[in-house]
Every structure is written in C-alpha cells, then in structure tokens.
Design an enzyme around this catalytic site. Structure first.
Site, PDB file in Angstrom:
ATOM      1  N   LYS A  97       0.822  -1.217   0.000  1.00 37.74           N
ATOM      2  CA  LYS A  97       0.000   0.000   0.000  1.00 37.74           C
ATOM      3  C   LYS A  97       0.863   1.279   0.000  1.00 37.74           C
ATOM      4  O   LYS A  97       2.070   1.223   0.279  1.00 37.74           O
ATOM      5  CB  LYS A  97      -0.970  -0.067   1.176  1.00 37.74           C
ATOM      6  CG  LYS A  97      -2.008  -1.191   1.007  1.00 37.74           C
ATOM      7  CD  LYS A  97      -3.065  -1.205   2.113  1.00 37.74           C
ATOM      8  CE  LYS A  97      -4.082  -2.297   1.875  1.00 37.74           C
ATOM      9  NZ  LYS A  97      -5.157  -2.328   2.908  1.00 37.74           N
TER      10      LYS A  97
ATOM     11  N   PHE B 249     -15.367   2.515   7.448  1.00 37.00           N
ATOM     12  CA  PHE B 249     -13.995   2.838   7.051  1.00 37.00           C
ATOM     13  C   PHE B 249     -13.841   3.003   5.540  1.00 37.00           C
ATOM     14  O   PHE B 249     -12.730   3.258   5.062  1.00 37.00           O
ATOM     15  CB  PHE B 249     -13.021   1.763   7.554  1.00 37.00           C
ATOM     16  CG  PHE B 249     -13.322   0.361   7.076  1.00 37.00           C
ATOM     17  CD1 PHE B 249     -12.929  -0.067   5.824  1.00 37.00           C
ATOM     18  CD2 PHE B 249     -14.019  -0.535   7.891  1.00 37.00           C
ATOM     19  CE1 PHE B 249     -13.204  -1.349   5.378  1.00 37.00           C
ATOM     20  CE2 PHE B 249     -14.293  -1.824   7.456  1.00 37.00           C
ATOM     21  CZ  PHE B 249     -13.884  -2.235   6.195  1.00 37.00           C
TER      22      PHE B 249
ATOM     23  N   THR C 263      -5.648  -8.163   9.940  1.00 33.04           N
ATOM     24  CA  THR C 263      -6.045  -6.910   9.287  1.00 33.04           C
ATOM     25  C   THR C 263      -5.749  -5.709  10.175  1.00 33.04           C
ATOM     26  O   THR C 263      -5.252  -4.687   9.713  1.00 33.04           O
ATOM     27  CB  THR C 263      -7.568  -6.939   8.990  1.00 33.04           C
ATOM     28  OG1 THR C 263      -7.856  -8.113   8.242  1.00 33.04           O
ATOM     29  CG2 THR C 263      -8.011  -5.712   8.225  1.00 33.04           C
TER      30      THR C 263
ATOM     31  N   ARG D 110       2.272  -6.518   8.727  1.00 34.02           N
ATOM     32  CA  ARG D 110       1.406  -5.427   9.199  1.00 34.02           C
ATOM     33  C   ARG D 110       1.877  -4.886  10.546  1.00 34.02           C
ATOM     34  O   ARG D 110       1.744  -3.687  10.817  1.00 34.02           O
ATOM     35  CB  ARG D 110      -0.038  -5.905   9.233  1.00 34.02           C
ATOM     36  CG  ARG D 110      -0.627  -5.944   7.823  1.00 34.02           C
ATOM     37  CD  ARG D 110      -1.948  -6.637   7.748  1.00 34.02           C
ATOM     38  NE  ARG D 110      -2.659  -6.280   6.522  1.00 34.02           N
ATOM     39  CZ  ARG D 110      -3.731  -6.916   6.074  1.00 34.02           C
ATOM     40  NH1 ARG D 110      -4.208  -7.950   6.751  1.00 34.02           N
ATOM     41  NH2 ARG D 110      -4.313  -6.528   4.976  1.00 34.02           N
TER      42      ARG D 110
ATOM     43  N   HIS E 101      -2.091  -5.778   1.065  1.00 34.96           N
ATOM     44  CA  HIS E 101      -3.335  -6.497   0.755  1.00 34.96           C
ATOM     45  C   HIS E 101      -2.994  -7.870   0.208  1.00 34.96           C
ATOM     46  O   HIS E 101      -1.978  -8.034  -0.479  1.00 34.96           O
ATOM     47  CB  HIS E 101      -4.137  -5.728  -0.313  1.00 34.96           C
ATOM     48  CG  HIS E 101      -5.257  -6.545  -0.882  1.00 34.96           C
ATOM     49  ND1 HIS E 101      -6.484  -6.625  -0.274  1.00 34.96           N
ATOM     50  CD2 HIS E 101      -5.316  -7.362  -1.965  1.00 34.96           C
ATOM     51  CE1 HIS E 101      -7.257  -7.460  -0.967  1.00 34.96           C
ATOM     52  NE2 HIS E 101      -6.576  -7.915  -2.003  1.00 34.96           N
TER      53      HIS E 101
HETATM   54  P1  GDP Z   1      -7.950  -7.764   4.579  1.00 37.11           P
HETATM   55  O1  GDP Z   1      -8.411  -8.870   3.657  1.00 37.11           O
HETATM   56  O2  GDP Z   1      -7.154  -8.264   5.743  1.00 37.11           O
HETATM   57  O3  GDP Z   1      -7.246  -6.628   3.848  1.00 37.11           O
HETATM   58  O4  GDP Z   1      -9.253  -7.130   5.256  1.00 37.11           O
HETATM   59  P2  GDP Z   1     -10.675  -6.692   4.676  1.00 37.11           P
HETATM   60  O5  GDP Z   1     -10.919  -7.243   3.304  1.00 37.11           O
HETATM   61  O6  GDP Z   1     -11.685  -6.991   5.742  1.00 37.11           O
HETATM   62  O7  GDP Z   1     -10.573  -5.096   4.594  1.00 37.11           O
HETATM   63  C1  GDP Z   1     -10.015  -4.434   3.491  1.00 37.11           C
HETATM   64  C2  GDP Z   1      -9.205  -3.274   3.988  1.00 37.11           C
HETATM   65  O8  GDP Z   1     -10.087  -2.328   4.627  1.00 37.11           O
HETATM   66  C3  GDP Z   1      -8.188  -3.601   5.087  1.00 37.11           C
HETATM   67  O9  GDP Z   1      -6.973  -4.107   4.587  1.00 37.11           O
HETATM   68  C4  GDP Z   1      -8.019  -2.245   5.770  1.00 37.11           C
HETATM   69  O10 GDP Z   1      -7.180  -1.387   5.011  1.00 37.11           O
HETATM   70  C5  GDP Z   1      -9.447  -1.702   5.740  1.00 37.11           C
HETATM   71  N1  GDP Z   1     -10.170  -2.090   6.963  1.00 37.11           N
HETATM   72  C6  GDP Z   1     -10.754  -3.275   7.261  1.00 37.11           C
HETATM   73  N2  GDP Z   1     -11.331  -3.255   8.477  1.00 37.11           N
HETATM   74  C7  GDP Z   1     -11.112  -2.017   8.965  1.00 37.11           C
HETATM   75  C8  GDP Z   1     -11.456  -1.355  10.197  1.00 37.11           C
HETATM   76  O11 GDP Z   1     -12.087  -1.927  11.090  1.00 37.11           O
HETATM   77  N3  GDP Z   1     -11.052  -0.057  10.335  1.00 37.11           N
HETATM   78  C9  GDP Z   1     -10.351   0.602   9.363  1.00 37.11           C
HETATM   79  N4  GDP Z   1     -10.003   1.873   9.591  1.00 37.11           N
HETATM   80  N5  GDP Z   1     -10.016   0.014   8.211  1.00 37.11           N
HETATM   81  C10 GDP Z   1     -10.373  -1.268   8.004  1.00 37.11           C
END
Ligand code: GDP
Length: 146
Positions: free
Chosen positions: A9, A57, A91, A105, A118
């Site tokens: 990122k 978010f 995450t 991370r 990601h």
């Molecule tokens: P990943 O597969 O681990 O990337 O998680 P997700 O697909 O659930 O979320 C996509 C992206 O959204 C994450 O990598 C974070 O950048 C953002 N994100 C997810 N959950 C949160 C949260 O609870 N708070 C914030 N600020 N960002 C989030």
C-alpha cells in the site's frame, strides 16, 4: 500451484527501505508472475473494494488507496493465498503488533486503514482482483499449466 494478488500500500511504497525489504521477503517465498508500480485510481479502487461500500472505514480506505502509488504483484506458490496472508498478519495493526509482532502489518502498518498490504482471501477473489489491476494477465492459462 495457486496464485494471489498482493498489494504493497501507498505509505510503504513511499518508504524505499521498507519496500526493498518486502520485495526481498516476497522474492524468497514466491514466484513473481508479474509486478508493477500502479497509482490506483478512484474508479479502480471502488471496483476493487466494492464489498466494503457503506462500511464506516470505506471513505478513508478510498482516500488512502488513491493517495499515491501502490506496488502490485501476482504471486505463485503452493498455498499461495494463505501463505501470503500469514506473512501479512491480522487486518488490524494494533492486534497484529501484539499477536504476531514479526508479521508485515505489525512491522510496517500505521493504522487499521494504513495496514501496509493487501492479499486476496480466496481463489475467486484472486482472479477478480488480478483482472482489475492486471487486465492483460491470462490467469486461466497460468493456472491450467501448473
Ligand atoms: P484484509 O483482507 O485483511 O485486507 O481485510 P478486509 O478485506 O476486511 O478489509 C479491506 C481493507 O479495509 C483492510 O486491509 C483495511 O485497510 C481496511 N479495513 C478493514 N477493516 C477495517 C477497520 O475496522 N477499520 C479501518 N479503519 N479500516 C479497516
């Protein structure tokens, strides 16, 4: 053999030492089928994160992802999807710092939004996400040949 999409990122791409470390780590663990620096547009970001539309978010995620160049890679290995997700860690960065202090991370994430990287979460997501960032990539040929 499996393939996945990895994205480094924007805030990590701005940090040349961090980016080099991650490229080394990736090179040791995966075959890199393609890679490029890409400044993700608002339109691409909205397609990519469509499933998160409406979440609290979402807007900050969109703003962050279009804030500067990312580095995208198509990775291949046995169990590539889980292997890359294990290297990334949880995450949420504050959880990652406590539970998996050596994961990407924990080392390079700044917040839950700016969580450094990601990785696709399934074979279906990998194909969808690769087609968004690498529209010219012939995933079916690669998967069928391995
Ligand atoms: P990943 O597969 O681990 O990337 O998680 P997700 O697909 O659930 O979320 C996509 C992206 O959204 C994450 O990598 C974070 O950048 C953002 N994100 C997810 N959950 C949160 C949260 O609870 N708070 C914030 N600020 N960002 C989030």
């Amino acid at each position: 053999m499996e393939i996945t999409l990895a994205i480094i990122k924007p805030h990590v791409v701005r940090n040349t030492v961090a980016l080099r470390n991650l490229k080394n780590l990736i090179g040791k663990n995966f075959t890199i089928l393609d890679s490029k620096q890409v400044h993700i547009t608002k339109e691409l970001s909205e397609r990519f994160y469509n499933e998160h539309k409406g979440k609290f978010f979402y807007n900050r995620l969109m703003t962050f992802m279009i804030s500067g160049p990312s580095y995208a890679l198509i990775l291949q290995s046995q169990d590539c999807i889980q292997k890359w997700r294990n290297l990334m860690g949880p995450t949420k960065v504050y959880k990652a710092v406590y539970s998996h202090p050596d994961c990407i991370r924990a080392l390079y994430g700044l917040s839950d939004t700016r969580n450094a990287c990601h990785g696709s979460d399934s074979e279906q997501s990998a194909l969808r996400e690769i087609s968004i960032l690498f529209p010219e990539f012939k995933a079916t040929e690669i998967v069928m040949n391995n």
